[in-house]
Design an enzyme around this catalytic site. Structure first.
Site, PDB file in Angstrom:
ATOM      1  N   THR A  84       0.413   5.724   6.162  1.00 25.56           N
ATOM      2  CA  THR A  84       1.269   4.564   6.406  1.00 25.56           C
ATOM      3  C   THR A  84       1.271   3.673   5.180  1.00 25.56           C
ATOM      4  O   THR A  84       0.234   3.454   4.555  1.00 25.56           O
ATOM      5  CB  THR A  84       0.772   3.762   7.630  1.00 25.56           C
ATOM      6  OG1 THR A  84       0.798   4.596   8.782  1.00 25.56           O
ATOM      7  CG2 THR A  84       1.642   2.538   7.871  1.00 25.56           C
TER       8      THR A  84
ATOM      9  N   LYS B  47       0.825  -1.213   0.000  1.00 25.22           N
ATOM     10  CA  LYS B  47       0.000   0.000   0.000  1.00 25.22           C
ATOM     11  C   LYS B  47       0.859   1.263   0.000  1.00 25.22           C
ATOM     12  O   LYS B  47       1.774   1.410   0.801  1.00 25.22           O
ATOM     13  CB  LYS B  47      -0.905   0.016   1.231  1.00 25.22           C
ATOM     14  CG  LYS B  47      -1.714   1.302   1.399  1.00 25.22           C
ATOM     15  CD  LYS B  47      -2.293   1.400   2.783  1.00 25.22           C
ATOM     16  CE  LYS B  47      -2.876   2.754   3.101  1.00 25.22           C
ATOM     17  NZ  LYS B  47      -1.879   3.863   3.070  1.00 25.22           N
TER      18      LYS B  47
ATOM     19  N   LEU C 263      -4.530   0.097   7.338  1.00 22.47           N
ATOM     20  CA  LEU C 263      -3.298   0.857   7.432  1.00 22.47           C
ATOM     21  C   LEU C 263      -3.684   2.317   7.282  1.00 22.47           C
ATOM     22  O   LEU C 263      -4.477   2.664   6.402  1.00 22.47           O
ATOM     23  CB  LEU C 263      -2.303   0.458   6.331  1.00 22.47           C
ATOM     24  CG  LEU C 263      -1.492  -0.825   6.531  1.00 22.47           C
ATOM     25  CD1 LEU C 263      -0.573  -1.046   5.351  1.00 22.47           C
ATOM     26  CD2 LEU C 263      -0.683  -0.771   7.817  1.00 22.47           C
ATOM     27  N   ASP C 264      -3.110   3.168   8.116  1.00 26.75           N
ATOM     28  CA  ASP C 264      -3.459   4.582   8.070  1.00 26.75           C
ATOM     29  C   ASP C 264      -3.198   5.177   6.691  1.00 26.75           C
ATOM     30  O   ASP C 264      -2.367   4.685   5.922  1.00 26.75           O
ATOM     31  CB  ASP C 264      -2.640   5.369   9.098  1.00 26.75           C
ATOM     32  CG  ASP C 264      -2.855   4.873  10.515  1.00 26.75           C
ATOM     33  OD1 ASP C 264      -3.955   4.350  10.777  1.00 26.75           O
ATOM     34  OD2 ASP C 264      -1.938   5.004  11.330  1.00 26.75           O
ATOM     35  N   TYR C 265      -3.860   6.292   6.444  1.00 30.07           N
ATOM     36  CA  TYR C 265      -3.707   7.051   5.205  1.00 30.07           C
ATOM     37  C   TYR C 265      -2.238   7.356   4.928  1.00 30.07           C
ATOM     38  O   TYR C 265      -1.770   7.258   3.792  1.00 30.07           O
ATOM     39  CB  TYR C 265      -4.511   8.346   5.330  1.00 30.07           C
ATOM     40  CG  TYR C 265      -4.460   9.277   4.135  1.00 30.07           C
ATOM     41  CD1 TYR C 265      -5.253   9.044   3.010  1.00 30.07           C
ATOM     42  CD2 TYR C 265      -3.639  10.401   4.154  1.00 30.07           C
ATOM     43  CE1 TYR C 265      -5.220   9.906   1.925  1.00 30.07           C
ATOM     44  CE2 TYR C 265      -3.605  11.269   3.066  1.00 30.07           C
ATOM     45  CZ  TYR C 265      -4.395  11.015   1.956  1.00 30.07           C
ATOM     46  OH  TYR C 265      -4.356  11.872   0.877  1.00 30.07           O
TER      47      TYR C 265
END
Length: 255
Positions: A113, A75, A109-111
């Site tokens: 990260t 990602k 997963l954070d924006y």
């Protein structure tokens, strides 16, 4: 709908197995009245269905015989871990072009990260991988400014008090070398560490480091369970999991 407790399966499990949503999200769909069985709207999570029952979500029939698919995505930063974003920002699904079925991200997963993210239409596996009782480990590479003190390292390893309680003990290691991918960067005074946790709290790693006085500059998940995206999988690229990888993941959570 099946009334006999010995027959049929719970509706939320069937929805998850069909890849409609994770089991937790499927339960929410039922509570919201968006699920019909044989034309009847249901709201009971304990409802059981058989293979003969016709199930619809938001008026669309589900496909219960869909083949299960499993993928690993590297990602990028600036991408939402969701199937859809009301604000129109790019989502991880936008990167899954060519996948023949609808798949869903396992956890988040954070924006801001990057890194390893599993996507699948196997709702039962997704549910277990996200459930804290199975203790699936996630390893992150963490960039922070200035060397982290020994006291802060010990706090991270023992557990940090956050607003939602103490974190479980973590494995925290400094990396050697002086590059952006390992060790301390002399150019911009960043130190790099690897952290392994088995919880899944919102923005947990960032909150842990902030709590000990070292806000995260950059964060990348490099391993999920036994899966590592490695640097052979370019940012934004995905690959199908091998049979061995799928078997190992399922075995880890008792499937």
């Amino acid at each position: 709908m099946t009334q006999n407790k010995e027959g049929g399966e719970r509706i939320q499990k069937v929805l998850a197995q069909a890849g409609v949503a994770s089991r937790r999200h499927a339960e929410q769909l039922i509570i919201e009245g968006r699920v019909r069985v044989n034309g009847v709207r249901i709201s009971e999570l304990g409802c059981k269905v058989s293979i003969e029952d016709h199930i619809e979500v938001d008026g669309k029939p589900i496909k219960r015989s869909e083949k299960l698919h499993y993928y690993l995505l590297n990602k990028p930063v600036g991408v939402i871990t969701s199937a859809h974003d009301p604000q129109g920002r790019p989502t991880v699904i936008d990167y899954m072009k060519g996948v023949p079925v609808r798949v869903y991200p396992v956890g988040r997963l954070d924006y801001d990260t990057s890194g390893a993210l599993v996507l699948t239409n196997d709702g039962e596996l997704a549910h277990r991988l996200m459930h804290p009782s199975y203790g699936v480990e996630k390893t992150y590479r963490v960039w922070v400014r200035s060397p982290v003190s020994l006291n802060a390292l010990e706090l991270l390893r023992r557990g940090v008090l956050l607003e939602d309680g103490n974190t479980a003990p973590a494995i925290v290691e400094r990396l050697s070398g002086v590059s952006q991918t390992s060790g301390k960067s002399k150019e911009n005074n960043l130190e790099v560490l690897e952290v392994t946790i088995h919880e899944g709290r919102n923005r947990q790693v960032r909150r842990m480091f902030a709590a000990v006085g070292y806000p995260v500059v950059k964060l990348e998940r490099i391993r999920f369970g036994s899966l590592s995206q490695g640097y052979s999988l370019p940012t934004g690229a995905y690959r199908a999991l091998t049979k061995e990888e799928i078997k190992e993941l399922r075995s880890k959570v008792g499937l």
